[in-house]
Design a protein around this motif. Structure first.
Motif, PDB file in Angstrom:
ATOM      1  N   ARG A 105      13.148  50.883  70.026  1.00  0.00           N
ATOM      2  CA  ARG A 105      13.445  49.508  69.854  1.00  0.00           C
ATOM      3  C   ARG A 105      12.543  48.680  68.926  1.00  0.00           C
ATOM      4  O   ARG A 105      11.310  49.214  69.198  1.00  0.00           O
ATOM      5  CB  ARG A 105      13.869  48.933  71.147  1.00  0.00           C
ATOM      6  CG  ARG A 105      14.946  49.272  71.657  1.00  0.00           C
ATOM      7  CD  ARG A 105      15.050  48.268  73.106  1.00  0.00           C
ATOM      8  NE  ARG A 105      14.205  48.605  74.277  1.00  0.00           N
ATOM      9  CZ  ARG A 105      12.998  48.184  74.554  1.00  0.00           C
ATOM     10  NH1 ARG A 105      12.805  47.000  73.889  1.00  0.00           N
ATOM     11  NH2 ARG A 105      12.385  48.798  75.355  1.00  0.00           N
ATOM     12  N   TYR A 149      18.916  53.847  65.623  1.00  0.00           N
ATOM     13  CA  TYR A 149      18.515  54.314  66.949  1.00  0.00           C
ATOM     14  C   TYR A 149      18.829  53.503  68.236  1.00  0.00           C
ATOM     15  O   TYR A 149      18.729  52.301  68.170  1.00  0.00           O
ATOM     16  CB  TYR A 149      16.840  54.191  66.942  1.00  0.00           C
ATOM     17  CG  TYR A 149      16.139  54.515  68.151  1.00  0.00           C
ATOM     18  CD1 TYR A 149      16.133  55.919  68.483  1.00  0.00           C
ATOM     19  CD2 TYR A 149      16.218  53.796  69.357  1.00  0.00           C
ATOM     20  CE1 TYR A 149      15.879  56.276  69.877  1.00  0.00           C
ATOM     21  CE2 TYR A 149      15.759  54.125  70.311  1.00  0.00           C
ATOM     22  CZ  TYR A 149      15.698  55.420  70.684  1.00  0.00           C
ATOM     23  OH  TYR A 149      15.447  55.637  72.070  1.00  0.00           O
ATOM     24  N   GLY A 150      19.450  54.431  69.091  1.00  0.00           N
ATOM     25  CA  GLY A 150      19.452  53.893  70.420  1.00  0.00           C
ATOM     26  C   GLY A 150      19.812  52.461  70.673  1.00  0.00           C
ATOM     27  O   GLY A 150      20.630  51.553  70.108  1.00  0.00           O
ATOM     28  N   GLY A 151      18.743  51.799  71.447  1.00  0.00           N
ATOM     29  CA  GLY A 151      18.703  50.455  71.726  1.00  0.00           C
ATOM     30  C   GLY A 151      18.931  49.491  70.906  1.00  0.00           C
ATOM     31  O   GLY A 151      19.460  48.377  70.902  1.00  0.00           O
ATOM     32  N   LYS A 194      24.673  47.933  74.909  1.00  0.00           N
ATOM     33  CA  LYS A 194      23.498  48.187  76.044  1.00  0.00           C
ATOM     34  C   LYS A 194      22.428  47.215  76.010  1.00  0.00           C
ATOM     35  O   LYS A 194      22.826  45.949  76.596  1.00  0.00           O
ATOM     36  CB  LYS A 194      22.685  49.531  75.639  1.00  0.00           C
ATOM     37  CG  LYS A 194      21.771  50.107  76.600  1.00  0.00           C
ATOM     38  CD  LYS A 194      21.301  51.236  76.335  1.00  0.00           C
ATOM     39  CE  LYS A 194      20.465  51.886  77.412  1.00  0.00           C
ATOM     40  NZ  LYS A 194      20.906  52.185  78.649  1.00  0.00           N
ATOM     41  N   LYS A 195      21.499  47.168  75.581  1.00  0.00           N
ATOM     42  CA  LYS A 195      20.355  46.039  75.608  1.00  0.00           C
ATOM     43  C   LYS A 195      20.777  44.825  74.950  1.00  0.00           C
ATOM     44  O   LYS A 195      20.727  43.720  75.357  1.00  0.00           O
ATOM     45  CB  LYS A 195      19.178  46.656  74.796  1.00  0.00           C
ATOM     46  CG  LYS A 195      18.552  47.673  75.466  1.00  0.00           C
ATOM     47  CD  LYS A 195      18.437  47.833  76.920  1.00  0.00           C
ATOM     48  CE  LYS A 195      17.515  49.102  77.295  1.00  0.00           C
ATOM     49  NZ  LYS A 195      17.376  48.983  78.816  1.00  0.00           N
ATOM     50  N   HIS A 243      17.877  43.936  84.225  1.00  0.00           N
ATOM     51  CA  HIS A 243      17.207  45.382  83.801  1.00  0.00           C
ATOM     52  C   HIS A 243      16.926  46.213  84.915  1.00  0.00           C
ATOM     53  O   HIS A 243      15.797  46.318  85.017  1.00  0.00           O
ATOM     54  CB  HIS A 243      15.891  45.090  82.973  1.00  0.00           C
ATOM     55  CG  HIS A 243      15.711  46.372  82.068  1.00  0.00           C
ATOM     56  ND1 HIS A 243      14.339  46.599  81.635  1.00  0.00           N
ATOM     57  CD2 HIS A 243      16.287  47.468  81.756  1.00  0.00           C
ATOM     58  CE1 HIS A 243      14.209  47.580  80.979  1.00  0.00           C
ATOM     59  NE2 HIS A 243      15.514  48.347  80.876  1.00  0.00           N
ATOM     60  N   ASP A 259      19.803  51.421  84.789  1.00  0.00           N
ATOM     61  CA  ASP A 259      19.294  50.801  83.586  1.00  0.00           C
ATOM     62  C   ASP A 259      19.918  49.181  83.710  1.00  0.00           C
ATOM     63  O   ASP A 259      18.863  48.243  83.604  1.00  0.00           O
ATOM     64  CB  ASP A 259      19.673  51.271  82.370  1.00  0.00           C
ATOM     65  CG  ASP A 259      18.647  50.743  81.159  1.00  0.00           C
ATOM     66  OD1 ASP A 259      17.324  50.387  81.565  1.00  0.00           O
ATOM     67  OD2 ASP A 259      19.178  50.313  80.163  1.00  0.00           O
ATOM     68  N   PHE A 264      21.250  56.825  78.871  1.00  0.00           N
ATOM     69  CA  PHE A 264      20.561  56.924  77.824  1.00  0.00           C
ATOM     70  C   PHE A 264      19.034  57.072  78.261  1.00  0.00           C
ATOM     71  O   PHE A 264      18.202  56.200  78.137  1.00  0.00           O
ATOM     72  CB  PHE A 264      20.752  55.853  76.827  1.00  0.00           C
ATOM     73  CG  PHE A 264      20.323  55.860  75.566  1.00  0.00           C
ATOM     74  CD1 PHE A 264      20.737  56.783  74.737  1.00  0.00           C
ATOM     75  CD2 PHE A 264      19.026  55.266  75.103  1.00  0.00           C
ATOM     76  CE1 PHE A 264      20.331  56.955  73.361  1.00  0.00           C
ATOM     77  CE2 PHE A 264      18.596  55.471  73.823  1.00  0.00           C
ATOM     78  CZ  PHE A 264      19.317  56.177  72.905  1.00  0.00           C
ATOM     79  N   ARG A 292      15.722  60.968  73.311  1.00  0.00           N
ATOM     80  CA  ARG A 292      16.730  60.673  74.468  1.00  0.00           C
ATOM     81  C   ARG A 292      17.654  61.720  74.547  1.00  0.00           C
ATOM     82  O   ARG A 292      18.135  62.433  73.793  1.00  0.00           O
ATOM     83  CB  ARG A 292      17.356  59.221  73.914  1.00  0.00           C
ATOM     84  CG  ARG A 292      16.336  58.219  73.753  1.00  0.00           C
ATOM     85  CD  ARG A 292      16.038  57.533  75.275  1.00  0.00           C
ATOM     86  NE  ARG A 292      15.019  56.537  75.131  1.00  0.00           N
ATOM     87  CZ  ARG A 292      14.797  55.532  76.066  1.00  0.00           C
ATOM     88  NH1 ARG A 292      15.596  55.568  77.107  1.00  0.00           N
ATOM     89  NH2 ARG A 292      13.775  54.915  76.082  1.00  0.00           N
ATOM     90  N   ALA A 306       8.816  53.564  74.389  1.00  0.00           N
ATOM     91  CA  ALA A 306      10.350  53.000  74.292  1.00  0.00           C
ATOM     92  C   ALA A 306      10.398  51.925  73.376  1.00  0.00           C
ATOM     93  O   ALA A 306      11.527  51.676  72.728  1.00  0.00           O
ATOM     94  CB  ALA A 306      10.916  52.438  75.727  1.00  0.00           C
TER      95      ALA A 306
HETATM   96  O1  SAT Z   1      16.308  52.203  73.419  1.00  0.00           O
HETATM   97  S1  SAT Z   1      17.012  51.630  74.569  1.00  0.00           S
HETATM   98  O2  SAT Z   1      16.709  50.332  74.365  1.00  0.00           O
HETATM   99  O3  SAT Z   1      18.354  51.862  74.618  1.00  0.00           O
HETATM  100  C1  SAT Z   1      16.265  52.353  75.924  1.00  0.00           C
HETATM  101  C2  SAT Z   1      15.197  51.459  76.607  1.00  0.00           C
HETATM  102  O4  SAT Z   1      14.160  50.991  75.795  1.00  0.00           O
HETATM  103  O5  SAT Z   1      15.016  51.132  77.880  1.00  0.00           O
END
Ligand code: SAT
Ligand code: MN
Length: 593
Positions: free
Chosen positions: A72, A200-202, A208-209, A229, A280, A302, A374, A436
């Motif tokens: 993130r 990427y992910g978050g 999610k976030k 959270h 989470d 995740f 992840r 993270a």
């Molecule tokens: O990359 S994520 O934001 O989904 C995971 C995290 O930082 O908790």
């Protein structure tokens, strides 16, 4: 083009975005296995995914993100509210009109030559009174396949939405993964998220976030509920009673491990068991009986890969054995499986590291997996997934636990005196930073309720919202609030507490406190266990009585210094700081004298 819905608010918004980004094709994700299988095949044909060994890891895939796009990006994450004050001093802010213009300029025509995938998804079980619908537009198959694991997707979601306008708009454009033009923008007043130049992910799994925390925390403020959270776990005692705990820790501080904890041998033999409801995010609201209830709005995990192994988290590892996507881990070419630091002591020699280069784990100095690599695993795969996971009414919460990584200061566990003191304890959380998020690792920073990067409005209003929720609760029914610290170190830097499964010893004390079954020592910061009430049976060799006393101790001189840090942090909020918190801080100061 044919839409999966007749909802005019949805159709109009999608048509407008099609005009903006100009995809070659538009595909609605209906949730069917045929469609998903075709997408997996397509992603494998372009190299976006690699199919792993079907016998050892059935249905599993590997993905590598761009090297500049692995976590993130808090510095490029914005809360776009009409005024800066609404976003508050802890968020980056941009005026909505300016943000839309900038983002639309970046997004314009960016889907040319690409397909737009329309993902209808539900955060929470479809149709639950807790649940909310979102639609994410993306040009990434990787995002589609992750969202399908992490949320409930497909036709049923649009049916549940009907013609309502209460849904969250999400536009994701990969663009060129240019980190100079990467923006993750939330518009809480418009129920809108726009994310550009990341994969990427978050940053891109918008349910999610971006939604389930930033937008949802704002919705909760307006609608009288809370998005936090927090993991949710059920602790079952030998009599078969299950008590639920919500716990907030910053990213990569062990939420997944705690949520899936395996009890130490002695506890297992007696019949203790931990059930995972979520690892989470919690959405929390008052139930008909006056207690607080929580759901996990997600449908998968995740989790951080490095450090996950048969000892630290056998349940998470088991959850990744099928239908899982691995991101930025090492690829073992000998058997077409995956590896990461801390998985076992046998790194592959013939492998590809997370950046895509040949790698010999036995001789290389480089890491095989990125520290924030992840795994995306379906919740149903988890051997200890709670039977209440799909319960649309959620689970009743007995305790709320805050925690962070602090080498010194915070004792193993302490209990707040009451709800307002608990809100104070959450508000003064601080933790050493992890991989993270992009940026320095290991620096102590304030992270109230572990929500610093995720609160979609002014943190002072958020704290007041906590205080207000407390006012609506009968103190007998309100969850008891605690703080834990698994990460205390001695002067040589060794951890003083074994953590992992042994954290159950602390959870046991927490539940006993909730049931009024155990006494405690009152200190300046709250109630701390008497050493004899933390059960060390089976770990006497690892944790001496002196060590336990040390991690339960409260050093008033260290807390004096902490008070200065809290005051400095609180000062950022000026007049908006809730009087309740100001008073709690005064009480702490007086107690320390
Ligand atoms: O990359 S994520 O934001 O989904 C995971 C995290 O930082 O908790
Ligand atoms: Mn998290």
């Amino acid at each position: 083009m044919k839409h999966l819905t007749q909802n005019k608010t949805v159709i109009d918004w999608i048509e407008e975005k099609i005009e903006l980004v100009k995809p070659d094709e538009v595909v609605w994700i209906d949730g069917s296995e045929e469609q998903l299988e075709a997408l997996r095949k397509e992603a494998c044909s372009t190299g976006e995914l690699e199919k792993l060994n079907e016998e050892l890891l059935p249905g599993c895939y590997l993905h590598r993100t761009a090297v500049n796009d692995v976590a993130r990006v808090e510095g490029r994450t914005f809360i776009c509210t009409e005024t800066k004050e609404e976003a508050g001093p802890t968020n980056n802010w941009m005026a909505p009109a300016e943000a839309y213009e900038m983002l639309y300029d970046i997004a314009r025509d960016s889907y040319k030559g690409r397909t737009m995938y329309v993902i209808p998804y539900s955060m929470g079980p479809v149709g639950s009174p807790f649940s909310k619908v979102g639609i994410e537009l993306t040009d990434s198959i990787y995002v589609v396949l992750n969202m399908v694991i992490m949320t409930r997707t497909g036709k049923a979601v649009m049916e549940a939405l009907g013609d309502s306008n209460d849904w969250v708009r999400g536009l994701h454009c990969k663009c060129d993964i240019d980190d100079e033009k990467r923006y993750i923008c939330q518009f809480p007043q418009d129920n809108t998220i726009i994310s550009v130049n990341s994969g990427y992910g978050g940053n891109v799994l918008l349910g999610k976030k971006c939604f389930a925390l930033r937008i949802a925390s704002y919705q909760g403020w307006k609608e009288n509920w809370q998005a936090e959270h927090m993991l949710i776990l059920g602790l079952e005692n030998p009599q078969g009673e299950v008590k639920y705990i919500c716990a907030a820790f910053p990213s990569a501080c062990g939420k997944t491990n705690l949520a899936m904890l395996i009890p130490p041998e002695g506890y297992k033999a007696k019949g203790y068991k931990v059930w995972c409801v979520g690892d989470d995010i919690s959405w929390i609201r008052k139930g008909p009986d006056g207690r607080l209830y929580a759901i996990n709005p997600e449908n998968g995990f995740f989790g951080v890969a490095p450090g996950t192994n048969v000892k630290s988290n056998p349940n998470a590892l088991a959850a990744t054995m099928k239908n899982t996507i691995f991101t930025n881990v090492a690829h073992n070419l000998d058997n077409n499986t995956v590896w990461w630091e801390g998985l076992d002591k046998n790194p592959p020699e013939n492998a590809i590291e997370w950046k895509g280069n040949p790698w010999n784990g036995k001789t290389s100095e480089e890491k095989g997996a990125h520290p924030n690599s992840r795994l995306t695993a379906p919740a149903v795969n988890c051997p200890c997934i709670s039977p209440e996971f799909e319960n649309p009414a959620g689970v009743p919460i007995s305790a709320i636990v805050f925690g962070g990584r602090r080498a010194k200061l915070a004792p193993l566990v302490y209990q707040s005196r009451d709800w307002n003191h608990g809100v104070f304890v959450g508000s003064i959380m601080a933790s050493e930073t992890t991989a993270a998020a992009a940026g320095a690792v290991g620096v102590v920073r304030r992270d109230p309720m572990a929500m610093l990067p995720f609160c979609g409005y002014n943190m002072a209003d958020y704290w007041q919202h906590w205080v207000n929720i407390g006012k609506t609760l009968d103190p007998e029914k309100a969850p008891k609030i605690f703080n834990v610290n698994w990460f205390r170190k001695d002067d040589d830097g060794n951890f003083l507490w074994p953590g992992f499964g042994d954290n159950l010893r602390v959870l046991e004390w927490i539940i006993k406190r909730c049931d009024g079954k155990v006494d405690a020592d009152e200190t300046a910061i709250g109630y701390v266990p008497k050493a004899e009430d933390i059960n060390l049976e089976g770990i006497e060799d690892e944790v001496s009585d002196a060590q336990l006393k040390e991690i339960l101790s409260v050093d008033n001189s260290l807390w004096d210094a902490e008070v200065a840090g809290i005051e400095e942090f609180y000062a950022k909020f000026g007049d908006k700081l809730p009087a309740t918190l100001k008073n709690e801080l005064e009480t702490l100061k007086a107690n320390l004298k």
